[in-house]
Motif scaffolding. Structure first.
Motif, PDB file in Angstrom:
ATOM      1  N   UNK A 168       0.828  -1.198   0.000  1.00  0.00           N
ATOM      2  CA  UNK A 168       0.000   0.000   0.000  1.00  0.00           C
ATOM      3  C   UNK A 168       0.869   1.257   0.000  1.00  0.00           C
ATOM      4  N   UNK A 169       1.892   1.273   0.844  1.00  0.00           N
ATOM      5  CA  UNK A 169       2.806   2.415   0.899  1.00  0.00           C
ATOM      6  C   UNK A 169       3.551   2.563  -0.421  1.00  0.00           C
ATOM      7  N   UNK A 170       3.951   1.424  -1.001  1.00  0.00           N
ATOM      8  CA  UNK A 170       4.645   1.464  -2.291  1.00  0.00           C
ATOM      9  C   UNK A 170       3.740   2.050  -3.372  1.00  0.00           C
ATOM     10  N   UNK A 171       2.455   1.654  -3.374  1.00  0.00           N
ATOM     11  CA  UNK A 171       1.518   2.196  -4.365  1.00  0.00           C
ATOM     12  C   UNK A 171       1.356   3.704  -4.185  1.00  0.00           C
ATOM     13  N   UNK A 172       1.257   4.159  -2.917  1.00  0.00           N
ATOM     14  CA  UNK A 172       1.163   5.599  -2.662  1.00  0.00           C
ATOM     15  C   UNK A 172       2.409   6.331  -3.142  1.00  0.00           C
ATOM     16  N   UNK A 173       3.561   5.689  -2.961  1.00  0.00           N
ATOM     17  CA  UNK A 173       4.818   6.304  -3.394  1.00  0.00           C
ATOM     18  C   UNK A 173       4.870   6.422  -4.920  1.00  0.00           C
ATOM     19  N   UNK A 174       4.384   5.383  -5.604  1.00  0.00           N
ATOM     20  CA  UNK A 174       4.333   5.430  -7.072  1.00  0.00           C
ATOM     21  C   UNK A 174       3.410   6.555  -7.537  1.00  0.00           C
ATOM     22  N   UNK A 175       2.260   6.709  -6.872  1.00  0.00           N
ATOM     23  CA  UNK A 175       1.326   7.789  -7.210  1.00  0.00           C
ATOM     24  C   UNK A 175       1.984   9.148  -6.993  1.00  0.00           C
ATOM     25  N   UNK A 176       2.725   9.280  -5.893  1.00  0.00           N
ATOM     26  CA  UNK A 176       3.442  10.535  -5.616  1.00  0.00           C
ATOM     27  C   UNK A 176       4.441  10.838  -6.730  1.00  0.00           C
ATOM     28  N   UNK A 177       5.183   9.819  -7.165  1.00  0.00           N
ATOM     29  CA  UNK A 177       6.151  10.011  -8.242  1.00  0.00           C
ATOM     30  C   UNK A 177       5.449  10.484  -9.516  1.00  0.00           C
ATOM     31  N   UNK A 178       4.310   9.879  -9.830  1.00  0.00           N
ATOM     32  CA  UNK A 178       3.578  10.258 -11.044  1.00  0.00           C
ATOM     33  C   UNK A 178       3.096  11.699 -10.962  1.00  0.00           C
TER      34      UNK A 178
ATOM     35  N   UNK B 173       4.380  14.192  -9.081  1.00  0.00           N
ATOM     36  CA  UNK B 173       5.555  15.068  -9.145  1.00  0.00           C
ATOM     37  C   UNK B 173       6.058  15.175 -10.583  1.00  0.00           C
ATOM     38  N   UNK B 174       6.107  14.047 -11.288  1.00  0.00           N
ATOM     39  CA  UNK B 174       6.575  14.054 -12.673  1.00  0.00           C
ATOM     40  C   UNK B 174       5.628  14.834 -13.585  1.00  0.00           C
TER      41      UNK B 174
ATOM     42  N   UNK C 236      14.945  15.241  -6.593  1.00  0.00           N
ATOM     43  CA  UNK C 236      15.599  15.886  -7.733  1.00  0.00           C
ATOM     44  C   UNK C 236      14.573  16.526  -8.663  1.00  0.00           C
ATOM     45  N   UNK C 237      13.459  15.836  -8.907  1.00  0.00           N
ATOM     46  CA  UNK C 237      12.409  16.384  -9.773  1.00  0.00           C
ATOM     47  C   UNK C 237      11.810  17.645  -9.163  1.00  0.00           C
TER      48      UNK C 237
END
Length: 280
Positions: free
Chosen positions: A163-173, A175-176, A257-258
């Motif tokens: 669940x935390x990993x999925x939230x982190x992926x969403x955050x990356x998307x 931010x990108x 960095x982004x």
């Protein structure tokens, strides 16, 4: 004032991306109905060829929709800020940052909506394509096996639960998404330094920014890997949790960095609008 600009931008912006997303949903509906129908069960030699063309058409339609939204974001920013419309835009009693952020938030929202629509589209197309292979009991069994055997390994590797990993992926998307739009805005702003062919100048600046950012981020993100290559014994002794910690560190570094580069691109865009404004 930012709220009023946001409302005006939303009213002026939504029709084109909404039409693009409706088009994607219609393509999805047609594709799903086609895959569910017995048409593809016909025993003709040409069926395989038709399937290949159908897959290519669907892929191109999805890509065209995503690119069309991105291009529309760029065109609207250019027309509203740096063409004849810019004279009206810059006479408003607002700061350049309000103009930038009002357009940015609307663009980000529609970019995310388009991404969600594309994900939904792909899910339904895959579901329709695999209808003959999906069994409720088998699906439950496979899911239980994944929870028992695969998910613990993944969680150990990345040092976080799914669940935390999925939230982190969403955050990356997210931010990108902000980052890519700031790249577009800054490239368009820098392109106005060209006396003629400002659109071509914006494209050149975008390509230059993309190359520089990709090269610089790749070099920075590969520093941990270079350290492992220089110490092969240390690399061989790494455990899965060590690899997961390194991957997590690289992902967090990528987000930071982004954010930093995106902030610099924003400052560059605001500076060009405030100090180096060059309208057609």
């Amino acid at each position: 004032m930012l709220g009023k600009l946001f409302k005006y931008e939303w009213r002026s912006f939504w029709k084109v991306p909404a039409a693009i997303n409706v088009f994607l949903l219609i393509i999805t509906l047609i594709g799903a109905i086609s895959l569910i129908s017995p048409f593809w069960e016909l025993n003709f030699e040409i069926m395989d060829t038709l399937m290949v063309f159908a897959i290519m058409f669907y892929y191109l339609a999805i890509m065209a929709g995503a690119i069309a939204v991105a291009v529309y974001i760029a065109i609207r920013f250019y027309k509203n800020v740096y063409t004849d419309e810019g004279y009206l835009t810059h006479t408003l009693p607002v700061a350049p940052r309000d103009i930038i952020f009002s357009k940015l938030f609307v663009s980000v929202i529609w970019s995310i909506i388009t991404g969600i629509v594309i994900c939904i589209s792909v899910f339904f197309i895959l579901f329709a394509a695999m209808k003959d292979y999906i069994n409720t009991d088998e699906f439950v069994t496979v899911w239980q096996e994944l929870q028992r055997d695969v998910l613990p390994v993944v969680e150990e590797a990345f040092g976080m639960n799914l669940f935390v990993f999925a939230l982190f992926v969403i955050l990356i998307m997210i931010v990108n998404t902000f980052f890519s739009i700031f790249m577009t805005y800054s490239a368009i702003s820098l392109g106005q330094m060209f006396t003629k062919h400002k659109v071509a100048g914006a494209v050149i600046w975008y390509v230059a920014e993309y190359v520089i950012v990709q090269f610089g981020s790749s070099m920075l993100m590969n520093i941990p890997l270079l350290g492992l290559i220089s110490e092969p014994y240390a690399a061989a002794a790494m455990t899965p949790s060590d690899v997961g910690a390194m991957v997590k560190l690289m992902l967090i570094g990528s987000v930071i960095l982004s954010i930093i580069i995106g902030a610099l691109l924003y400052l560059l865009t605001e500076y060009m609008m405030r100090r180096r404004l060059n309208l057609d």
